[in-house]
Enzyme design. Structure first.
Site, PDB file in Angstrom:
ATOM      1  N   GLU A  23       0.837  -1.189   0.000  1.00  0.00           N
ATOM      2  CA  GLU A  23       0.000   0.000   0.000  1.00  0.00           C
ATOM      3  C   GLU A  23       0.879   1.248   0.000  1.00  0.00           C
ATOM      4  O   GLU A  23       1.897   1.292   0.670  1.00  0.00           O
ATOM      5  CB  GLU A  23      -0.920   0.033   1.235  1.00  0.00           C
ATOM      6  N   HIS A  83      -4.518   6.399   0.082  1.00  0.00           N
ATOM      7  CA  HIS A  83      -3.746   5.165   0.121  1.00  0.00           C
ATOM      8  C   HIS A  83      -4.282   4.226  -0.956  1.00  0.00           C
ATOM      9  O   HIS A  83      -5.285   4.521  -1.596  1.00  0.00           O
ATOM     10  CB  HIS A  83      -3.734   4.529   1.515  1.00  0.00           C
ATOM     11  N   HIS A  85      -5.224   0.155  -2.363  1.00  0.00           N
ATOM     12  CA  HIS A  85      -5.648  -1.196  -1.979  1.00  0.00           C
ATOM     13  C   HIS A  85      -5.161  -2.166  -3.049  1.00  0.00           C
ATOM     14  O   HIS A  85      -5.818  -2.342  -4.076  1.00  0.00           O
ATOM     15  CB  HIS A  85      -7.178  -1.267  -1.865  1.00  0.00           C
ATOM     16  N   ASP A  96      -9.772   0.941   8.057  1.00  0.00           N
ATOM     17  CA  ASP A  96      -9.595   2.304   7.549  1.00  0.00           C
ATOM     18  C   ASP A  96     -10.411   3.293   8.382  1.00  0.00           C
ATOM     19  O   ASP A  96      -9.925   4.372   8.735  1.00  0.00           O
ATOM     20  CB  ASP A  96     -10.036   2.409   6.076  1.00  0.00           C
TER      21      ASP A  96
HETATM   22 ZN    ZN Z   1      -7.445   0.807   3.272  1.00  0.00          ZN
END
Ligand code: ZN
Length: 159
Positions: A23, A83, A85, A96
């Protein structure tokens, strides 16, 4: 709504491709315009979750402080975070939400499948506090006009 210019939008998506299968994460600098957040800068950060970088991220507190200083120096503020995935949908996870604490900020998530950025979604962290915070779907408007999501890549963009 999150408004972002195309080059910045492409940059945050590309970041996820570069860190794949891990990530990526970063901070969105900008300003507020009514109900919208306008991104004027994308600050790439390192993923501090070395134990589980393929499905977790954390922005180092030092980097966050640096981002705040940078924003203040520009007369702006932190308006969001992003971010990726890797091989998972561009939807927020319970983790999250649990780890999101910036009420009124946008949380942008890009699905990166097989190293290629696909859908990008944004969620506004709404609520008055930790007890009732929640993510709300919000629109991403790229470059002031065209709708976002999974923009087609032209041949020229392939690397
Ligand atoms: Zn996430």
């Amino acid at each position: 709504m999150l408004r972002i210019d195309s080059p910045l939008y492409q940059d945050l998506r590309r970041h996820g491709e570069e860190t794949y299968p891990h990530e990526c994460c970063g901070v969105l600098l900008g300003r507020r315009a009514g109900e919208a957040r306008v991104v004027t800068g994308v600050l790439r950060c390192g993923n501090g979750r070395h134990d589980s970088p393929q499905n977790r991220y954390v922005i180092d507190p030092g980097e966050l402080l640096r981002a705040e200083k940078l924003a203040r120096g520009r007369g702006e503020e932190i308006v969001g975070f992003y971010h990726s995935h890797p091989d998972h949908p561009a939807r927020w996870s319970p983790t999250d939400l649990a780890e999101a604490h910036w009420l009124g900020c946008s949380y942008v998530i890009t699905r990166v499948a097989g190293g290629r950025a696909e859908a990008t979604s944004s969620f506004l962290l709404a609520g008055l506090g930790e007890e009732d915070k929640r993510f709300q779907d919000e629109e991403i408007r790229v470059g002031g006009g065209e709708p976002a999501g999974a923009p087609a890549r032209s041949q020229g963009e392939l690397r």
